[in-house]
Design a protein around this motif. Structure first.
Motif, PDB file in Angstrom:
ATOM      1  N   LYS A  25       3.405 -15.297 -10.736  1.00  0.00           N
ATOM      2  CA  LYS A  25       2.379 -14.846  -9.791  1.00  0.00           C
ATOM      3  C   LYS A  25       3.017 -14.360  -8.491  1.00  0.00           C
ATOM      4  CE  LYS A  25      -1.157 -17.574  -9.264  1.00  0.00           C
ATOM      5  NZ  LYS A  25      -2.027 -18.660  -8.775  1.00  0.00           N
ATOM      6  N   ALA A  26       3.973 -15.134  -7.967  1.00  0.00           N
ATOM      7  CA  ALA A  26       4.635 -14.758  -6.716  1.00  0.00           C
ATOM      8  C   ALA A  26       5.456 -13.479  -6.893  1.00  0.00           C
ATOM      9  CB  ALA A  26       5.526 -15.895  -6.239  1.00  0.00           C
ATOM     10  N   SER A  27       6.094 -13.324  -8.023  1.00  0.00           N
ATOM     11  CA  SER A  27       6.904 -12.139  -8.288  1.00  0.00           C
ATOM     12  C   SER A  27       6.028 -10.887  -8.397  1.00  0.00           C
ATOM     13  CB  SER A  27       7.699 -12.354  -9.570  1.00  0.00           C
ATOM     14  OG  SER A  27       8.458 -11.228  -9.862  1.00  0.00           O
ATOM     15  N   ALA A  28       4.927 -10.998  -9.101  1.00  0.00           N
ATOM     16  CA  ALA A  28       4.014  -9.861  -9.241  1.00  0.00           C
ATOM     17  C   ALA A  28       3.412  -9.484  -7.890  1.00  0.00           C
ATOM     18  CB  ALA A  28       2.910 -10.195 -10.240  1.00  0.00           C
ATOM     19  N   TYR A  29       3.051 -10.489  -7.087  1.00  0.00           N
ATOM     20  CA  TYR A  29       2.483 -10.221  -5.768  1.00  0.00           C
ATOM     21  C   TYR A  29       3.515  -9.530  -4.867  1.00  0.00           C
ATOM     22  CZ  TYR A  29      -0.220 -10.893  -1.532  1.00  0.00           C
ATOM     23  OH  TYR A  29      -0.919 -10.680  -0.377  1.00  0.00           O
ATOM     24  N   SER A  30       4.771  -9.956  -4.956  1.00  0.00           N
ATOM     25  CA  SER A  30       5.831  -9.340  -4.170  1.00  0.00           C
ATOM     26  C   SER A  30       5.992  -7.861  -4.540  1.00  0.00           C
ATOM     27  CB  SER A  30       7.143 -10.090  -4.406  1.00  0.00           C
ATOM     28  OG  SER A  30       8.203  -9.461  -3.746  1.00  0.00           O
ATOM     29  N   ALA A  31       5.960  -7.561  -5.825  1.00  0.00           N
ATOM     30  CA  ALA A  31       6.063  -6.166  -6.267  1.00  0.00           C
ATOM     31  C   ALA A  31       4.845  -5.364  -5.823  1.00  0.00           C
ATOM     32  CB  ALA A  31       6.213  -6.105  -7.783  1.00  0.00           C
ATOM     33  N   GLY A  32       3.662  -5.978  -5.869  1.00  0.00           N
ATOM     34  CA  GLY A  32       2.448  -5.303  -5.416  1.00  0.00           C
ATOM     35  C   GLY A  32       2.504  -4.946  -3.940  1.00  0.00           C
ATOM     36  N   LYS A  33       3.013  -5.868  -3.128  1.00  0.00           N
ATOM     37  CA  LYS A  33       3.138  -5.589  -1.691  1.00  0.00           C
ATOM     38  C   LYS A  33       4.159  -4.474  -1.437  1.00  0.00           C
ATOM     39  CE  LYS A  33       1.005  -7.755   1.170  1.00  0.00           C
ATOM     40  NZ  LYS A  33      -0.270  -7.281   1.718  1.00  0.00           N
ATOM     41  N   ALA A  34       5.214  -4.406  -2.258  1.00  0.00           N
ATOM     42  CA  ALA A  34       6.201  -3.336  -2.118  1.00  0.00           C
ATOM     43  C   ALA A  34       5.571  -1.980  -2.447  1.00  0.00           C
ATOM     44  CB  ALA A  34       7.403  -3.603  -3.026  1.00  0.00           C
ATOM     45  N   VAL A  35       4.745  -1.932  -3.487  1.00  0.00           N
ATOM     46  CA  VAL A  35       4.049  -0.690  -3.845  1.00  0.00           C
ATOM     47  C   VAL A  35       3.090  -0.298  -2.728  1.00  0.00           C
ATOM     48  CG1 VAL A  35       2.357   0.314  -5.421  1.00  0.00           C
ATOM     49  CG2 VAL A  35       4.274  -0.978  -6.326  1.00  0.00           C
ATOM     50  N   GLU A  36       2.376  -1.274  -2.183  1.00  0.00           N
ATOM     51  CA  GLU A  36       1.434  -1.008  -1.084  1.00  0.00           C
ATOM     52  C   GLU A  36       2.168  -0.423   0.125  1.00  0.00           C
ATOM     53  OE1 GLU A  36      -1.230  -3.705   1.954  1.00  0.00           O
ATOM     54  OE2 GLU A  36      -0.968  -4.424  -0.093  1.00  0.00           O
ATOM     55  N   ARG A  37       3.301  -1.007   0.484  1.00  0.00           N
ATOM     56  CA  ARG A  37       4.078  -0.530   1.629  1.00  0.00           C
ATOM     57  C   ARG A  37       4.573   0.907   1.398  1.00  0.00           C
ATOM     58  NH1 ARG A  37       8.116  -3.660   1.180  1.00  0.00           N
ATOM     59  NH2 ARG A  37       9.608  -2.093   0.513  1.00  0.00           N
ATOM     60  N   ARG A  38       5.078   1.182   0.190  1.00  0.00           N
ATOM     61  CA  ARG A  38       5.574   2.530  -0.110  1.00  0.00           C
ATOM     62  C   ARG A  38       4.438   3.545  -0.148  1.00  0.00           C
ATOM     63  NH1 ARG A  38       9.409   0.075  -4.165  1.00  0.00           N
ATOM     64  NH2 ARG A  38      11.343  -0.048  -3.013  1.00  0.00           N
ATOM     65  N   ALA A  39       3.273   3.158  -0.622  1.00  0.00           N
ATOM     66  CA  ALA A  39       2.130   4.069  -0.643  1.00  0.00           C
ATOM     67  C   ALA A  39       1.720   4.440   0.786  1.00  0.00           C
ATOM     68  CB  ALA A  39       0.961   3.442  -1.394  1.00  0.00           C
ATOM     69  N   ARG A  40       1.754   3.472   1.681  1.00  0.00           N
ATOM     70  CA  ARG A  40       1.456   3.760   3.092  1.00  0.00           C
ATOM     71  C   ARG A  40       2.464   4.762   3.656  1.00  0.00           C
ATOM     72  NH1 ARG A  40       0.057  -2.133   4.081  1.00  0.00           N
ATOM     73  NH2 ARG A  40      -2.176  -2.058   4.439  1.00  0.00           N
ATOM     74  N   LEU A  41       3.737   4.534   3.370  1.00  0.00           N
ATOM     75  CA  LEU A  41       4.772   5.455   3.863  1.00  0.00           C
ATOM     76  C   LEU A  41       4.610   6.847   3.264  1.00  0.00           C
ATOM     77  CD1 LEU A  41       7.878   3.081   3.785  1.00  0.00           C
ATOM     78  CD2 LEU A  41       6.590   3.846   5.781  1.00  0.00           C
ATOM     79  N   ASN A  42       4.218   6.934   2.001  1.00  0.00           N
ATOM     80  CA  ASN A  42       3.973   8.234   1.372  1.00  0.00           C
ATOM     81  C   ASN A  42       2.804   8.957   2.031  1.00  0.00           C
ATOM     82  OD1 ASN A  42       6.048   7.851  -0.450  1.00  0.00           O
ATOM     83  ND2 ASN A  42       4.720   7.097  -2.067  1.00  0.00           N
TER      84      ASN A  42
END
Length: 142
Positions: A25-42
């Motif tokens: 759960k923690a690993s998936a959430y960490s990856a989700g937050k990374a995708v969210e951060r990159r989407a904002r930057l995009n």
């Protein structure tokens, strides 16, 4: 019989499952937050930010978590986000003869009979494609 110097390890799956579920759960959430951060930057890199509401509308939530794995949903709740992500075709007025809108960088309103299509930004799709193994690490900071 085992050779000298060798060890046999037997894992008890019933005791291991809760530990793995929490790490999953923690690993998936960490990856989700990374995708969210990159989407904002995009979104920022494409220059599609006017008020910042769309930037603040990204979310990451855990959908399901089992012993085998976890799934996370990353998205954007802004009403116009689908147009920015997937693009849109020509826009025509439905009730009136003209469209009225306020473009970026213009103080007043503009009236037009139709508005050009918007190319797809694919902010979230590109952010997902940029995922790496390190994004799943739990000890990362956001």
């Amino acid at each position: 019989m085992a050779e000298a110097g060798s060890v046999r390890v037997v894992l008890d799956q019933s005791r291991l499952a809760p530990f793995l579920a929490e790490k999953s759960k923690a690993s998936a959430y960490s990856a989700g937050k990374a995708v969210e951060r990159r989407a904002r930057l995009n979104l920022i890199a494409l220059g599609r930010v006017r008020t910042g509401r769309m930037l603040r509308s990204y979310y990451t939530e855990i959908e399901a978590s089992t012993g085998a794995g976890s799934s996370v949903r990353v998205g954007n709740s802004h009403p116009a986000y689908q147009w920015q992500e997937n693009g849109r075709g020509w826009v025509y007025p439905r009730r009136a003869r003209l469209l009225r809108f306020r473009p970026k960088g213009v103080a007043g309103y503009v009236y037009a009979r139709k508005v050009r299509p918007v190319r797809p930004g694919r902010m979230l799709a590109r952010a997902f494609a940029e995922l790496t193994v390190n994004d799943f690490r739990v000890d990362r900071r956001f």
